[in-house]
Design an enzyme around this catalytic site. Structure first.
Site, short mmCIF file in Angstrom:
data_model
loop_
_atom_site.label_atom_id
_atom_site.label_comp_id
_atom_site.label_asym_id
_atom_site.label_seq_id
_atom_site.Cartn_x
_atom_site.Cartn_y
_atom_site.Cartn_z
N SER A 21 15.55 0.25 -2.58
CA SER A 21 14.77 1.02 -1.28
C SER A 21 14.89 -0.14 -0.22
CB SER A 21 13.40 1.00 -1.89
OG SER A 21 12.59 1.87 -0.72
N ASN A 22 14.15 0.08 0.78
CA ASN A 22 14.21 -0.97 2.06
C ASN A 22 12.73 -1.26 2.36
OD1 ASN A 22 13.17 1.05 4.15
ND2 ASN A 22 15.01 2.13 3.25
N ARG A 23 12.51 -2.06 3.49
CA ARG A 23 11.31 -2.53 3.75
C ARG A 23 10.48 -1.77 4.60
NH1 ARG A 23 12.61 -8.24 5.87
NH2 ARG A 23 10.76 -8.27 6.17
#
Ligand code: CTP
Length: 209
Positions: A21-23
């Site tokens: 995923s990402n932030r």
């Protein structure tokens, strides 16, 4: 005015317990959805997994992966006057997703990834007459150059260029600074402010008269 907004990250499953995923926190997208609602628009928010409360008087569709986001977006895009893609959609997803937990082996591991659909690019190809298409460009270098390329490549009306390498701007923060670029060459700076204020300014600019 019907407005479709996407927000948050996507989550790409590797196995039963792991993901890529990402932030992205979803705060910018949620603020845009709320600003559109406050302007009297009918709003649909397609949201990846975030830690934010569902906003009042907005239809929220929760999704997990880029593939699920694509399905939800294309379903609602048909009758949207304005589409704002603020989500940080994963560009790659594991080719093979395991239903069980992967056990470790001796040695290194390589996970094969395949490209996801560029949802915004598909929207740009199929854009209905009069529809306003807005993208985000989250960059850590050459902000205006990359944002301009995305504006053109994806057939957008506006792109919000967002330097995510600077403090207090971008992923996870409560504040942001944006440069809005238009297809006909406008360049409008929205200075550092609370994401809710930035969202209101973006809406004022992109809402057709
Ligand atoms: N986007 C999308 N589908 C994807 C990737 C991105 O719809 N698979 C949208 C994002 O929501 C954003 C815009 O495209 O509005 C730009 O996303 P960004 O990640 O900055 O750009 P990419 O086109 O993925 O290019 P790169 O990652 O190489 O910078």
């Amino acid at each position: 005015m019907k407005v479709l907004v996407t927000a948050g990250p996507t989550v790409e499953r590797i196995d039963a317990v792991r993901f890529i995923s990402n932030r992205s926190s979803g705060k910018m997208g949620y603020a845009i959805a709320e600003a559109a609602r406050d302007c009297g628009c009918e709003v649909v928010l397609v949201s990846g997994p975030v830690n934010l409360d569902a906003p009042a008087n907005i239809e929220v569709e929760q999704v997990e992966s880029a593939a699920e986001m694509s399905q939800a977006v294309h379903k609602h895009a048909v009758d949207a006057d304005i589409i704002v893609m603020a989500a940080a959609v994963a560009d790659y997803t594991p080719k093979n997703k395991l239903d069980r937990k992967m056990k470790k082996q001796s040695g290194d591991l390589t996970i094969e990834l395949e490209r996801t659909e560029d949802i915004l690019q598909t929207l740009g190809i199929n854009k209905c007459p009069g529809q306003v298409l807005v993208g985000f460009a989250a960059e850590t270098e050459d902000l205006i150059k990359y944002a301009t390329e995305k504006l053109q490549r994806k057939n957008l009306d506006w792109i919000a260029a967002n330097d995510v390498s600077a403090a207090r701007r971008g992923f996870g923060t409560d504040t942001n600074e944006i440069t809005l670029l238009s297809r006909n060459g406008k360049k409008i700076s929205i200075p550092l402010a609370d994401k809710k204020n930035v969202a209101r300014k973006i809406l004022k600019i992109i809402l057709p008269e």
